[in-house]
Structures are given as structure tokens and as C-alpha cells.
Design a protein around this motif. Structure first.
Motif, PDB file in Angstrom:
ATOM      1  N   LEU A  75     -21.538  80.959 -41.496  1.00 17.99           N
ATOM      2  CA  LEU A  75     -21.881  80.719 -42.950  1.00 17.99           C
ATOM      3  C   LEU A  75     -20.351  79.154 -42.566  1.00 17.99           C
ATOM      4  N   PRO A  76     -19.374  80.252 -43.267  1.00 23.30           N
ATOM      5  CA  PRO A  76     -17.929  78.799 -42.877  1.00 23.30           C
ATOM      6  C   PRO A  76     -17.797  78.257 -41.371  1.00 23.30           C
ATOM      7  N   ALA A  77     -18.722  77.903 -40.487  1.00 19.26           N
ATOM      8  CA  ALA A  77     -18.318  77.754 -39.122  1.00 19.26           C
ATOM      9  C   ALA A  77     -19.555  75.935 -39.659  1.00 19.26           C
ATOM     10  N   LEU A  78     -20.683  76.359 -39.905  1.00 24.19           N
ATOM     11  CA  LEU A  78     -22.016  75.923 -40.359  1.00 24.19           C
ATOM     12  C   LEU A  78     -21.044  75.279 -40.978  1.00 24.19           C
ATOM     13  N   LEU A  79     -20.990  75.312 -42.697  1.00 22.43           N
ATOM     14  CA  LEU A  79     -20.327  74.798 -44.140  1.00 22.43           C
ATOM     15  C   LEU A  79     -19.061  73.489 -43.529  1.00 22.43           C
ATOM     16  N   ALA A  80     -18.041  73.990 -42.451  1.00 25.16           N
ATOM     17  CA  ALA A  80     -17.582  73.233 -42.125  1.00 25.16           C
ATOM     18  C   ALA A  80     -17.584  71.948 -41.450  1.00 25.16           C
ATOM     19  N   GLY A  81     -18.511  71.705 -40.227  1.00 24.89           N
ATOM     20  CA  GLY A  81     -19.387  71.388 -39.348  1.00 24.89           C
ATOM     21  C   GLY A  81     -19.573  69.887 -39.650  1.00 24.89           C
ATOM     22  N   ALA A  82     -20.896  70.983 -41.041  1.00 25.23           N
ATOM     23  CA  ALA A  82     -21.396  70.097 -41.241  1.00 25.23           C
ATOM     24  C   ALA A  82     -20.953  68.931 -42.233  1.00 25.23           C
TER      25      ALA A  82
END
Length: 489
Positions: free
Chosen positions: A52-59
Motif C-alpha cells: 500500500l505505501p509503495a502504490l500510494l507513493a508511486g501514484a
């Protein structure tokens, strides 16, 4: 006289004695027992803690990543990535050489557009967010990992440096990676566990030498909790820092500098929370939450030292040499996020959603501003548009900074650029202005005096032989059109 009543107490074993730990960190040093886990499926929480953090930071990093123009520091990266070897390499900050070499290889493979140059930073921030969540999950609990990763990803400063072609995002990832490898290396300091740690330190030093202050924090933790492993840790840390130390030594001998910035005064220190966290209010919230995790217990000690020791170390170093810059402390943000999440995880579950939502709302204006043309502090494309739309044949240009010259080369085609009058004589050349009726002056910063200090004779001619016809102030720059006194607009 009657004897007093006698009460027989059962023997209590050592394992039955337990002291309540209000911080939720009641485990002995080195113990493999963990704090209680959320009642939900642990494997799903562990997956969410990094995904979840990886997807949020990437987005957040991808959205609008190409909207702001390259800042002057990023333009130096573009010049290093596209200029013939070795002319594009930096002549000032010697610590940037490894990053610029990396970007040369990246540009050769994927191009040198604004967005392409920023992709390595974007990937590094997404990977760092995943590691922040995983680190907090391993240290505390999977739910804490989710909170820590989300808090980290929501910080506007994290998004900003995910969208900049500079080495800070890579140093951020390397700092989290080194801290990830530290506990296994402390518990069992074998070659198999120390080698990955040393490799992460190599990456950290080559990305940003100032970030090696993290080793001071790691050293404190080792001395406090694993004193017997100090010698082997010190050897691994020294070997990891050796490439960066060699680079600094050779660069300084050749006349280079180490991350030239400023000396910290009270105003600079007061502005640091806002610049470091992206919004001063976000910094206040995170610092307030982190206070509940700052006690130097085993689980919090690594992050406490990580958050506190490097800024103090940089402050001390800055008293001797001007290296103070909030961006140099970007690698401490994961520690503040983990400490805030650790404190937040001790309250009722409904706050687990309410606080991140509040943080997102506080940071929303800053997140939106980052996508503006001057959202990163310098509207370089707007400068090029001003000059390109008004440039006439025969116009000349005088630049107040070498990177300002790079700005025009990056965003204006060769046939639309004013003639660079001082390219062959950057120290000043009054004769170079002969016969030039209109001059464009581009200087970094918002300045009341547009004339740059380009040498006594040249500067005197600019002030006496030309008058300022018009001045523009795009974000982070001053652009002026000077005309000869004999010419009409």
C-alpha cells in the motif's frame, strides 16, 4: 500472647513475573518474541504494510511529475547526462559525480526528457515507502507498518523529491535499506549479514555523502544494545563509507566542494520543519506524535537515533563549513513516520484512519502546488517562454548563473535563443556588448537589481549604457530586458 496469623505464599517462578510496559515494547533485547498482532490475517497485513505505501507513493509521484520544469540543480543533471564526456560533470559539488554518472547511463537507455530524468527518483521513493512499511511491521506490528508507510508517502516533501532529478530520493532509499539490514547484522554479525549492510552504506555514501551521518545514529544503537558487535559493525560501516570518503578526498584536493549550502542561522532553523516535511503544520503533527515514541526503548531506539542524531550532527558540522540544507535531511523522514505510526498504533483503531486522512488534508494544498509550473521553486519553462516569445534577431543574453545558461539551452531551440555574449568570457567582456541593442538578463532568485555581477568593465557598461526596459519575476527567477539608451522599444 497469641501468635499472629501466618499466610503461606506460593513460590513464583521468574517466568511468572511480568512488568507492564506502557509503550508496548516489553521484550528483552535480542528476544524474538513480538508484540501482539492485529486480529486480522497477519499475512495480509504484512503484504499491505509494504504494498500500500509503495502504490500510494508511486501514484502521488507520477501524477503531474512532468508539469514543473527542471530546477537549476536538475538542469545540471540534464547537462551531465547529455553533454560529451567529461565536460558535463559537475565542477562544484564533488558528491554529485556518482549520481551524474548513473544518470548518463539512464539517459542513454531511456532518454533525457524531464519525466525520464525523474523516473529514477520516483522508483527510489516507491521502494523506500515499501521498505518503511516493512521495517515498521517487523519492528512493531504489521498494522503499524501500514500506518508508517502511508504517513511517509503522504508527506509533500516525499512527493516533491520523487519528482526531481536529484540524488536525494536515492539517498533516502539507501538510508532505509541500510537501517533494514542493521538489526540482523546486530543480532548475528556474520559476514553474510554484514555484507548487505556494508553494500547499503556504499550506496548511501555515493548517493549523498552528507547522509552518512546516519552511521552515527547506527553506531549509537550498536553501542547501546549490542556492544559486543561494535568492532564488526564498525569494520562494515568503514568499508561501506570508504568509496564516498575516497571521492570526497580526491574532489576536495582538486578544488571541489562538499554539498555547498549555507550556515544555519535562527531563521534557517525555524524554516527547516516546513521545508523538510513540506508543510510546517505536518511537521508539528509528526513531531508531536513522535514524542510518544522517543523513549529509548529497544523497538524505538533505532528510529529515535535515526530521526534525532543526523540533524544534530549536521548542525555541528555546519558550524565549521556551510553544509546546512533541509533537503540534506530528507533521509530522516522515514524515522519520523515510523515513530509517529508507533505512537498512533497505541490508540483506538478509529484514529488509524482519522489521522492519516487529516495529514492528507493538511498536505493537499502543498501537493497541488507541486504540480504547478513553478511548484518546485523555479519556473524554468516560464523563463524560456518569456524570452522565446519576445526575442528579436540580434538580441544578446547575459546570464547570472551557469545553470541559467543551461536553462535556455534546454527549453529554447538554437534558432530562438539570444546570443550568449559572455560564453567565451564568463568573467566579463565589455567589448562583447558592442553593437548589441537589446540584452536579456536571466538571474536566479527574486532580485530588485537585475544586473548581475559579471566583472567591473562589463557591469559598468550594463549600468551606464543600457536601461531596464522591462522586468519579469517568474517563480525563482528574475528576467530583465535591457535596451541601449539610443534604441527605442
Amino acid at each position: 500472647m497469641m501468635d499472629a496469623d501466618t499466610m503461606v505464599l506460593p513460590r513464583i517462578g521468574a517466568g511468572d513475573i511480568r512488568i507492564e510496559d506502557p509503550w508496548g515494547e516489553d521484550r528483552a533485547v535480542g528476544s524474538r518474541t513480538r508484540a501482539p498482532r492485529p486480529p486480522a490475517d497477519t499475512s495480509r497485513w504484512r503484504l499491505a504494510a509494504w504494498l500500500l505505501p509503495a502504490l500510494l507513493a508511486g501514484a502521488l509521484g507520477v501524477v503531474g511529475a512532468g508539469a514543473p520544469g527542471l530546477r537549476l540543480a536538475e538542469l545540471a543533471t540534464w547537462r551531465a547526462a547529455t553533454s560529451p564526456w567529461p565536460h558535463g560533470l559537475p565542477g562544484g559539488d564533488v558528491t554529485l559525480v556518482p549520481y551524474h554518472l548513473l544518470m548518463r547511463a539512464w539517459a542513454a537507455a531511456f532518454g533525457a526528457s524531464d519525466l525520464a530524468l525523474r523516473v529514477p527518483s520516483l522508483l527510489a521513493v516507491a521502494a523506500a515507502a515499501a521498505l518503511v512499511g516493512a521495517l515498521a511491521a517487523r519492528t512493531f506490528a504489521p498494522g503499524t507498518g501500514v500506518l508508517a508507510g502511508v504517513i511517509f508517502a503522504l508527506l509533500p516533501s516525499v512527493t516533491r523529491y520523487a519528482q526531481e532529478a536529484q540524488p536525494y530520493a536515492l539517498a533516502l532509499f539507501a538510508a532505509v535499506l541500510a537501517t533494514w539490514f542493521l538489526p540482523p547484522a546486530m543480532d548475528r554479525p556474520s559476514l553474510r549479514r554484514l555484507a548487505p549492510y556494508a553494500g547499503a552504506v556504499v550506496l548511501l555514501g555515493l548517493c549523498h555523502a552528507v547522509a552518512l551521518l546516519l552511521l552515527v545514529a547506527h553506531g549509537w544503537v550498536v553501542l547501546a544494545f549490542r556492544r559486543g558487535a561494535t568492532g564488526r559493525w564498525l569494520a562494515a560501516a568503514a568499508l561501506g563509507a570508504l568509496p564516498a570518503a575516497g571521492l570526497l578526498w580526491s574532489g576536495v584536493r582538486a578544488g571541489g566542494q562538499i554539498a555547498p549550502a549555507a550556515r544555519p542561522d535562527l531563521s534557517a532553523l525555524a524554516a527547516t520543519p516546513g521545508e523538510l516535511f513540506g508543510v510546517a503544520a505536518l511537521g508539528a503533527v509528526l513531531l508531536g506524535l513522535a514524542l510518544f515514541s522517543l523513549p529509548l526503548r529497544h523497538a524505538s531506539a533505532v528510529c529515535t537515533a535515526w530521526a534525532v542524531v543526523p540533524p544534530l550532527g549536521l548542525l555541528l558540522v555546519a558550524q565549521a563549513t556551510p553544509v546546512w540544507s533541509p533537503s540534506s535531511l530528507l533521509f530522516t523522514l522515514p524515522a519520523w513516520a515510523v515513530l509517529a505510526a508507533a505512537a498512533l498504533s497505541r490508540v483506538r483503531a478509529r484514529w488509524w484512519v482519522a489521522v492519516p486522512v487529516a495529514l492528507a488534508l493538511i498536505g493537499a494544498p502543498a501537493q497541488a502546488a507541486l504540480r504547478a509550473p513553478g511548484g518546485h521553486g523555479q519556473a524554468s519553462r516560464e523563463v524560456a517562454e518569456i524570452v522565446g516569445a519576445r526575442r528579436l534577431p540580434g538580441d544578446g543574453a547575459v546570464y547570472g548563473d551557469a545553470d541559467a545558461r543551461t536553462l535556455v539551452a534546454r527549453y529554447l531551440p538554437a534558432d530562438r535563443r539570444p546570443t550568449d555574449l559572455l560564453a567565451a568570457a564568463p568573467g566579463g567582456c565589455a567589448g562583447c556588448l558592442w553593437g548589441v541593442r537589446r540584452l536579456w538578463v536571466i538571474r536566479p532568485g527574486d532580485r530588485t537589481d537585475p544586473v548581475p555581477p559579471v566583472g567591473d568593465a562589463t557591469e559598468r557598461l550594463l549600468r551606464t549604457g543600457y536601461r531596464v526596459a522591462q522586468v519579469w519575476h517568474p517563480e525563482g527567477f528574475t528576467v530583465a530586458l535591457l535596451v541601449d539608451e539610443r534604441a527605442a522599444l
